[in-house]
Design a protein around this motif. Sequence first.
Motif, PDB file in Angstrom:
ATOM      1  N   LEU A 118       0.827  -1.207   0.000  1.00  0.00           N
ATOM      2  CA  LEU A 118       0.000   0.000   0.000  1.00  0.00           C
ATOM      3  C   LEU A 118       0.862   1.259   0.000  1.00  0.00           C
ATOM      4  O   LEU A 118       0.564   2.240  -0.688  1.00  0.00           O
ATOM      5  N   LEU A 119       1.945   1.232   0.756  1.00  0.00           N
ATOM      6  CA  LEU A 119       2.818   2.403   0.851  1.00  0.00           C
ATOM      7  C   LEU A 119       3.659   2.599  -0.405  1.00  0.00           C
ATOM      8  O   LEU A 119       3.999   3.733  -0.762  1.00  0.00           O
ATOM      9  N   LEU A 120       3.990   1.512  -1.092  1.00  0.00           N
ATOM     10  CA  LEU A 120       4.936   1.590  -2.204  1.00  0.00           C
ATOM     11  C   LEU A 120       4.281   1.486  -3.577  1.00  0.00           C
ATOM     12  O   LEU A 120       4.975   1.499  -4.590  1.00  0.00           O
ATOM     13  N   CYS A 121       2.947   1.410  -3.631  1.00  0.00           N
ATOM     14  CA  CYS A 121       2.287   1.166  -4.911  1.00  0.00           C
ATOM     15  C   CYS A 121       2.160   2.411  -5.778  1.00  0.00           C
ATOM     16  O   CYS A 121       1.703   2.326  -6.925  1.00  0.00           O
ATOM     17  N   GLY A 122       2.501   3.579  -5.239  1.00  0.00           N
ATOM     18  CA  GLY A 122       2.372   4.812  -6.009  1.00  0.00           C
ATOM     19  C   GLY A 122       1.130   5.604  -5.680  1.00  0.00           C
ATOM     20  O   GLY A 122       0.864   6.635  -6.314  1.00  0.00           O
ATOM     21  N   LEU A 123       0.371   5.158  -4.693  1.00  0.00           N
ATOM     22  CA  LEU A 123      -0.845   5.876  -4.311  1.00  0.00           C
ATOM     23  C   LEU A 123      -0.523   7.186  -3.608  1.00  0.00           C
ATOM     24  O   LEU A 123      -1.147   8.217  -3.858  1.00  0.00           O
ATOM     25  N   PHE A 124       0.466   7.160  -2.719  1.00  0.00           N
ATOM     26  CA  PHE A 124       0.793   8.338  -1.919  1.00  0.00           C
ATOM     27  C   PHE A 124       1.863   9.213  -2.559  1.00  0.00           C
ATOM     28  O   PHE A 124       1.920  10.411  -2.302  1.00  0.00           O
ATOM     29  N   ALA A 125       2.728   8.611  -3.358  1.00  0.00           N
ATOM     30  CA  ALA A 125       3.784   9.361  -4.039  1.00  0.00           C
ATOM     31  C   ALA A 125       4.156   8.601  -5.305  1.00  0.00           C
ATOM     32  O   ALA A 125       4.133   7.357  -5.311  1.00  0.00           O
ATOM     33  N   PRO A 126       4.476   9.315  -6.393  1.00  0.00           N
ATOM     34  CA  PRO A 126       4.892   8.617  -7.615  1.00  0.00           C
ATOM     35  C   PRO A 126       6.082   7.702  -7.343  1.00  0.00           C
ATOM     36  O   PRO A 126       7.010   8.069  -6.629  1.00  0.00           O
ATOM     37  N   ARG A 127       6.034   6.514  -7.893  1.00  0.00           N
ATOM     38  CA  ARG A 127       7.094   5.544  -7.633  1.00  0.00           C
ATOM     39  C   ARG A 127       8.455   6.044  -8.096  1.00  0.00           C
ATOM     40  O   ARG A 127       9.487   5.738  -7.497  1.00  0.00           O
ATOM     41  N   GLY A 128       8.467   6.843  -9.146  1.00  0.00           N
ATOM     42  CA  GLY A 128       9.731   7.351  -9.659  1.00  0.00           C
ATOM     43  C   GLY A 128      10.419   8.345  -8.751  1.00  0.00           C
ATOM     44  O   GLY A 128      11.612   8.630  -8.931  1.00  0.00           O
ATOM     45  N   THR A 129       9.681   8.899  -7.781  1.00  0.00           N
ATOM     46  CA  THR A 129      10.282   9.871  -6.860  1.00  0.00           C
ATOM     47  C   THR A 129      10.767   9.217  -5.570  1.00  0.00           C
ATOM     48  O   THR A 129      11.322   9.901  -4.710  1.00  0.00           O
ATOM     49  N   MET A 130      10.571   7.911  -5.441  1.00  0.00           N
ATOM     50  CA  MET A 130      10.974   7.226  -4.217  1.00  0.00           C
ATOM     51  C   MET A 130      12.483   6.994  -4.187  1.00  0.00           C
ATOM     52  O   MET A 130      13.163   7.061  -5.224  1.00  0.00           O
ATOM     53  N   GLN A 131      12.984   6.722  -2.996  1.00  0.00           N
ATOM     54  CA  GLN A 131      14.383   6.311  -2.863  1.00  0.00           C
ATOM     55  C   GLN A 131      14.607   5.088  -3.743  1.00  0.00           C
ATOM     56  O   GLN A 131      13.749   4.207  -3.827  1.00  0.00           O
ATOM     57  N   VAL A 135      16.084   2.242  -3.749  1.00  0.00           N
ATOM     58  CA  VAL A 135      15.862   0.890  -3.220  1.00  0.00           C
ATOM     59  C   VAL A 135      14.359   0.624  -3.096  1.00  0.00           C
ATOM     60  O   VAL A 135      13.870  -0.453  -3.458  1.00  0.00           O
ATOM     61  N   LEU A 136      13.607   1.613  -2.574  1.00  0.00           N
ATOM     62  CA  LEU A 136      12.168   1.443  -2.431  1.00  0.00           C
ATOM     63  C   LEU A 136      11.485   1.352  -3.792  1.00  0.00           C
ATOM     64  O   LEU A 136      10.526   0.591  -3.964  1.00  0.00           O
ATOM     65  N   GLU A 137      11.990   2.114  -4.749  1.00  0.00           N
ATOM     66  CA  GLU A 137      11.423   2.025  -6.095  1.00  0.00           C
ATOM     67  C   GLU A 137      11.641   0.633  -6.683  1.00  0.00           C
ATOM     68  O   GLU A 137      10.766   0.067  -7.334  1.00  0.00           O
ATOM     69  N   GLY A 138      12.828   0.065  -6.427  1.00  0.00           N
ATOM     70  CA  GLY A 138      13.105  -1.287  -6.900  1.00  0.00           C
ATOM     71  C   GLY A 138      12.190  -2.318  -6.263  1.00  0.00           C
ATOM     72  O   GLY A 138      11.711  -3.236  -6.930  1.00  0.00           O
ATOM     73  N   ILE A 139      11.944  -2.171  -4.957  1.00  0.00           N
ATOM     74  CA  ILE A 139      11.019  -3.079  -4.277  1.00  0.00           C
ATOM     75  C   ILE A 139       9.615  -2.922  -4.837  1.00  0.00           C
ATOM     76  O   ILE A 139       8.896  -3.901  -5.073  1.00  0.00           O
ATOM     77  N   SER A 140       9.229  -1.660  -5.080  1.00  0.00           N
ATOM     78  CA  SER A 140       7.905  -1.391  -5.636  1.00  0.00           C
ATOM     79  C   SER A 140       7.706  -2.081  -6.984  1.00  0.00           C
ATOM     80  O   SER A 140       6.604  -2.528  -7.304  1.00  0.00           O
ATOM     81  N   ASP A 141       8.786  -2.186  -7.755  1.00  0.00           N
ATOM     82  CA  ASP A 141       8.702  -2.776  -9.089  1.00  0.00           C
ATOM     83  C   ASP A 141       8.364  -4.263  -9.074  1.00  0.00           C
ATOM     84  O   ASP A 141       7.973  -4.813 -10.111  1.00  0.00           O
ATOM     85  N   VAL A 142       8.527  -4.920  -7.923  1.00  0.00           N
ATOM     86  CA  VAL A 142       8.229  -6.356  -7.871  1.00  0.00           C
ATOM     87  C   VAL A 142       6.964  -6.652  -7.056  1.00  0.00           C
ATOM     88  O   VAL A 142       6.636  -7.817  -6.829  1.00  0.00           O
TER      89      VAL A 142
END
Length: 257
Positions: free
Chosen positions: A185-198, A200-207
Amino acid sequence: MTTDVPRVPLAPLSAARSLATAGRVLRQLRHDPRSIALMILVPCVMLVLLRYVFDGDERTFDSIGASLLGIFPLITMFLVTSIATLRERTSGTLERLLAMPLGKGDLIAGYALAFGALAVVQSALATALALWGLGLDVTGSPWLLLLVALLDALLGTALGLFVSAFASSEFQAVQFMPAVIFPQLLLCGLFAPRGTMQPVLEGISDVLPMSYAVHGMNEVLLHPTVTGDFVRDVVIVAGCALLVLALGATTLRRRTP
């Protein structure tokens, strides 16, 4: 200490046995109105609340309503499926069934069909309410929105079936929600665009499959036609659901305490 249950030679996956299992699960759920209400009504109630939380800013509802239309069914199906399946495991029902000429695939397929049927009803009601009751404005086809919502609900069903093997009580089953659902829920891009994440978190979000569920909803929100990204998102969410169902079959044991 465990004892082996007498084994009966397994038959190949059978549509008749899977449908019989699905019918049994649905008959049991019919006598559990709280679970039915949780699956069918809660996503609708949450969408109504969200709409009027943003009563003065309909654009905000339009921007996140489609995403939550996929997330709410996933969460509710995860909760109900994990608890309902855990009851079957702890009561010994699953082990008694596995002592019969019933394959693991038949059981998993039956449970998936039963909860999948409820997911169809849930997704259809939530989608209809969002579009025609709450005025959610989407550019793409409502049928595509329904497709993603349904796949999200089926993914929640698959995750619930899988994690039920690792809980010994309903309380423990609910405790899996922070571990399985909240990070997505936190990493899916709902609260912030995935491309703006740290990174490592963006990489986790990708899977994480929820990332593609939310992205697929946004594709329908923004584009009038089916895009390549939408097809990719749908395939990934569906593939993850099938993979988790297959993993769930490996947790079914032919042993009793």
